[in-house]
Design an enzyme around this catalytic site. Sequence first.
Site, PDB file in Angstrom:
ATOM      1  N   ASP A  11      -8.499 -10.317  -2.724  1.00 50.60           N
ATOM      2  CA  ASP A  11      -9.221  -9.040  -2.687  1.00 50.60           C
ATOM      3  C   ASP A  11      -8.729  -8.146  -1.553  1.00 50.60           C
ATOM      4  OD1 ASP A  11     -10.307 -10.841  -0.769  1.00 50.60           O
ATOM      5  OD2 ASP A  11     -12.039  -9.528  -0.542  1.00 50.60           O
ATOM      6  N   GLU A  12      -8.997  -6.868  -1.697  1.00 50.89           N
ATOM      7  CA  GLU A  12      -8.838  -5.868  -0.639  1.00 50.89           C
ATOM      8  C   GLU A  12      -7.472  -5.926   0.053  1.00 50.89           C
ATOM      9  OE1 GLU A  12     -13.259  -4.922   0.974  1.00 50.89           O
ATOM     10  OE2 GLU A  12     -12.390  -6.781   1.740  1.00 50.89           O
ATOM     11  N   VAL A  13      -6.423  -5.947  -0.734  1.00 57.88           N
ATOM     12  CA  VAL A  13      -5.072  -5.980  -0.158  1.00 57.88           C
ATOM     13  C   VAL A  13      -4.601  -4.546   0.095  1.00 57.88           C
ATOM     14  CG1 VAL A  13      -2.686  -6.733  -0.475  1.00 57.88           C
ATOM     15  CG2 VAL A  13      -4.575  -8.120  -1.384  1.00 57.88           C
TER      16      VAL A  13
END
Length: 535
Positions: free
Chosen positions: A330-332
């Site tokens: 997530d949230e890269v």
Amino acid sequence: MSRSVSQSRQVRWCLIVAVVAVWVQQVDGVWPLPQQLHQSPDRDPLSPRLFSFTYGRDSAAQTGCSVLDAAFKRYFSIIFPDFTTGSENVLQYMWSEHSPFVVSVSVKTRGCDGYPDEDSDESYTLSVSEGQAVLRSVSVWGALRGLESFSQLVYQDDYGTYFINKTEIVDFPRFAFRGLLLDTSRHYLPLHAILKTLDAMAYSKLNVFHWHIVDDPSFPYQSRTFPDLSNKGAFHPFTHIYTPSDVMRVIEHARMRGIRVVPEFDSPGHTQSWGKGQPGLLTPCYKGSVPSGSFGPVDPTVDTTYKFMESLLKEVKFVFPDSYVHLGGDEVSFACWQSNPNVRKFMEKMGFGKDFTKLESFYMESIMNMTAALNKTSIVWQDVFDYHERIPQDTVLEIWKGAKYQAELSRMTQAGHRVLLSAPWYINHISYGQDWRDSYAVRPQNFSGTDEQKKLVIGGEVAMWGEYVDATNLSPRLWPRACAAAERLWSNEEKTLNADLAFPRLKEFRCELVRRGILAEPLFVGHCRHEYDGL
């Protein structure tokens, strides 16, 4: 003794009995609510001296079954917390004839030395009648759930006498995966806080501990293969780490309560602490044509990254017995990858153009394939599905974003994936008032799709992220707010839609948690009868 004095004493004694009878209150129910529960006003008094757990003659498990032997001792202390030999109130015996009471437990399959898994049968039946209770289950894990329900049926009057009403229960969980996430990177949670949380999970019939063990701020997991990860990445290399023996203790404590431990090693983002102990793992960020000195996500363009991840995942397989492992995804942030000339060259070579979601996809597919080769099932955050198409079919997807999770449920299940829901249960967010009602109102299968799609929703979990949570406030922020999701994931939805009807049961259960030593915050004004006994 004169007849008038004797009659006077009898009258006084009858008045005492009458008052006690009025003060005795029948238990309103069990949390989470069983699938079927029928109670009678008829009740039996219980004496700790004459109470026992035993194995049924037809039980596959008998004395020596580690899970149930320990559970019998644990639940005796939970049911009779103040009992010491000879300490019972004499008044109990003056007006009640106590008889032995036996809880007979029978399981069809032994399984005493194994671990709970995704296929564990947690169903049970419980029949409470005069002088006995009969608990039947397929597995020891179902027996644990039944023992918890039994413990909640026992109550006391104001003179300390224990009672249980005649009761019939047929029960099983609605969803197989009923989880709770703890974040031990943003704030280190000492071992006792984790073990206490596992206790409260068992009281609420939650069965998966999602251990978000590492993240950007710190790497407290002490790796045998890569000791520098915690030596250099933890807040402190000796005091703020989880040693191999700590991890084993958590897993065993969970096992004895029928709880799975699913670790999360989130990458390629959320890995700043990893880079401190593993040089070359993170992507060097550039400012123009020169390195800026800062680092971004894991570098997905070099072979050393995949060799490292393969070794780490092999260790994870060895340490954590559960068949699931959470890989994050997530949230890269793509900014650092975009700045790096070597990454851009790799993108061109692979034909990815300027679409960095393809690069993340390339990395995540490689990691998921490694996990599959280790015979583990991957869980990933929804970002992996949102950005990419080529995901192994048995991968479990977890929804964490916002209010539009129904549309995401439709899309994911239409693609044939199993799904976990956590978006509406991020209870690290708090508000004034009874915000447990929002969690209680969630309907996990209320989305557009076929019955087959809805079967792919295997459960959900409460998430307690650690930006503003450590051991000082973990328990009151979790409990009893997490109990709302616990009932939603266990109980029949149609029987538990009304939060107003649930409130008295949850209020009573919160008091029971406090009595058992769980620092559960109040739901509203009022008090508990045994307010601080367990604290």
